[in-house]
Enzyme design. Structure first.
Site, PDB file in Angstrom:
ATOM      1  N   ASP A  84       0.862  -1.182   0.000  1.00 46.32           N
ATOM      2  CA  ASP A  84       0.000   0.000   0.000  1.00 46.32           C
ATOM      3  C   ASP A  84       0.895   1.228   0.000  1.00 46.32           C
ATOM      4  OD1 ASP A  84      -2.608   1.480   0.458  1.00 46.32           O
ATOM      5  OD2 ASP A  84      -1.481   2.081   2.242  1.00 46.32           O
ATOM      6  N   GLU A 132      -1.300  -1.483  -5.667  1.00 46.45           N
ATOM      7  CA  GLU A 132      -2.498  -0.753  -6.071  1.00 46.45           C
ATOM      8  C   GLU A 132      -2.193   0.090  -7.301  1.00 46.45           C
ATOM      9  OE1 GLU A 132      -3.721   2.071  -3.148  1.00 46.45           O
ATOM     10  OE2 GLU A 132      -1.677   2.383  -2.418  1.00 46.45           O
ATOM     11  N   ASP A 160      -2.867   1.480   7.039  1.00 52.35           N
ATOM     12  CA  ASP A 160      -1.957   1.092   5.961  1.00 52.35           C
ATOM     13  C   ASP A 160      -1.837  -0.418   5.834  1.00 52.35           C
ATOM     14  OD1 ASP A 160      -1.486   3.789   5.459  1.00 52.35           O
ATOM     15  OD2 ASP A 160       0.138   3.873   6.919  1.00 52.35           O
TER      16      ASP A 160
END
Length: 422
Positions: free
Chosen positions: A204, A292, A373
């Site tokens: 992330d 991502e 996170d």
């Protein structure tokens, strides 16, 4: 299987060689601008697209004119390469238009369309191929290597590593900070892939933590951001104020502008160093990497644009993709609209969007205490289809993260901002 790579070396030309290179860069820039002007003229008046062979022959006839005799005082190979590079830019643009349609920028100009080059641009370059008969000489155990170029002479290069094979071309570059660099295109054998330590990981990306990584065995890690631009802001403000008080075109103006360019080069080097080291470690230690998909261009238009640029997310993700392809690993990019920060990684309950100041919260459904996170990283790992396969093999990543405890997660996150969401 051999791969094509670039080997770069710092160049230290003499004063006469710098003048010769300046003339060469100007000639290459003139060749590029001449090609763009001819394409625009032929299209505006005749609605035709002349071929590269036609324009190349026309340029060879044009440069023999008396007004352009200075073009014959430099090597002809870099000029031909400038024309070829411009033709490749046109071909790439028309391929993009045929595939995606013509997109315009904020000024109404088509994106990717070749434009005129300016002498005031900080980046200048010239390319020599093997037809120019350049020669590289390096004595054994010597700190320097020498690049012999036509009509320039032997340019001294700082030796850092041997060339693995005979280069097919070399590009001399002058950067905005006044330094010179030689870039060789060579064929080399790929390096063996390092032995992986984990099956997979989910990453992330963020601003408070550059990368929050959750590995397949339940271990987790947070990488602190570098913030190179933020640390140099005070010096940048001083240089901008000093530059605004200088007379444009004066020697002091050039010195201040060069100092500002050197500072920006240093900032970019620090960003790349951190991104490359982290990407090498992540791609080398994992069989699969889940990341991502971020719209960096859109985030750059927000109030966080400077921090987003300072994080260098695109540099990191592009490097991970390249290393995974080179080492035979999997690089998975999940859907951009995946709500990784809105879903509880333990029970799957979706709480909706949360403000950025909420870094930790307790799930009202299952009571799990979640770090924002690491929760997002685990959801990314799950969205990529890696967490379920690991659970099927006996590794319950979710349970181990849930059992980490409130105090342990808060201590590792380095913050005590909590929220209870209902």
């Amino acid at each position: 299987m051999e791969t094509v790579r670039r080997y770069n070396y710092r160049a230290y030309p003499t004063r006469d060689q710098r003048m010769a290179l300046s003339r060469l860069f100007g000639a290459c820039r003139y060749a590029w601008n001449w090609y763009v002007r001819q394409r625009l003229t032929d299209w505006n008046f005749n609605r035709s697209r002349p071929s590269y062979a036609e324009l190349g022959a026309k340029f060879n006839r044009t440069k023999t004119e008396k007004a352009l005799e200075w073009l014959t005082k430099v090597s002809a190979v870099p000029l031909a390469q400038s024309l070829l590079q411009c033709e490749k830019a046109y071909s790439a643009f028309f391929r993009y238009v045929e595939k995606h349609g013509c997109h315009l920028d904020h000024k109404g100009r088509p994106l990717g369309y070749p434009r005129f080059k300016s002498r005031h641009c900080g980046e200048q370059s010239a390319t020599f191929t093997t037809s120019a008969r350049f020669h590289v000489r390096h004595e054994r155990n010597a700190r320097w290597m020498f690049l012999e170029l036509p009509k320039i002479g032997e340019v001294k290069l700082r030796w850092s590593r041997d060339l693995p094979s005979r280069p097919s071309s070399v590009t001399l570059m002058r950067h905005a900070d006044g330094t010179y660099e030689a870039s060789f295109v060579v064929k080399t054998e790929p390096k063996p892939a390092p032995k992986p330590r984990h099956d997979a990981c989910g990453i992330d990306m963020g601003l408070e933590s550059l990368a929050s990584i959750v590995y397949s065995d339940g271990t987790r890690e947070k990488v602190a951001p570098l913030r190179a631009l933020r640390k140099a802001e005070r010096r940048l403000r001083r240089l901008n104020k000093e530059l605004s008080r200088r007379k444009r075109g004066s020697n002091n103006y050039s010195k201040t502008r060069a100092a500002k360019a050197r500072l920006y080069v240093r900032i970019g080097a620090q960003r790349r160093d951190l991104a490359y080291q982290l990407a090498s470690r992540v791609a080398g230690e994992n069989q699969a990497v889940a990341m991502e998909t971020l719209c960096v261009k859109g985030l750059m238009r927000t109030r966080m644009g400077k921090s987003v640029a300072d994080a260098a997310w695109s540099t990191f993700t592009d490097r991970v993709d390249m290393l995974c392809a080179q080492w035979g690993r999997r690089a998975i990019h999940i859907d951009r609209w995946c709500p990784s920060s809105q879903v509880c990684s333990q029970c799957g309950r979706k709480d909706g969007p949360k403000p950025l100041n909420v870094r930790e919260w307790e799930c009202p459904n299952c009571g799990a205490f979640l770090d924002r996170d690491w929760n997002a990283a685990l959801n990314i790992l799950d969205a990529a289809g890696l967490a379920e396969s690991l659970n099927a093999r006996g590794g319950d990543v979710r349970r181990r993260l849930a059992q980490a405890g409130r105090d342990a997660i808060a201590r590792e996150a380095g913050t005590h901002r909590t929220a209870r969401l209902h």
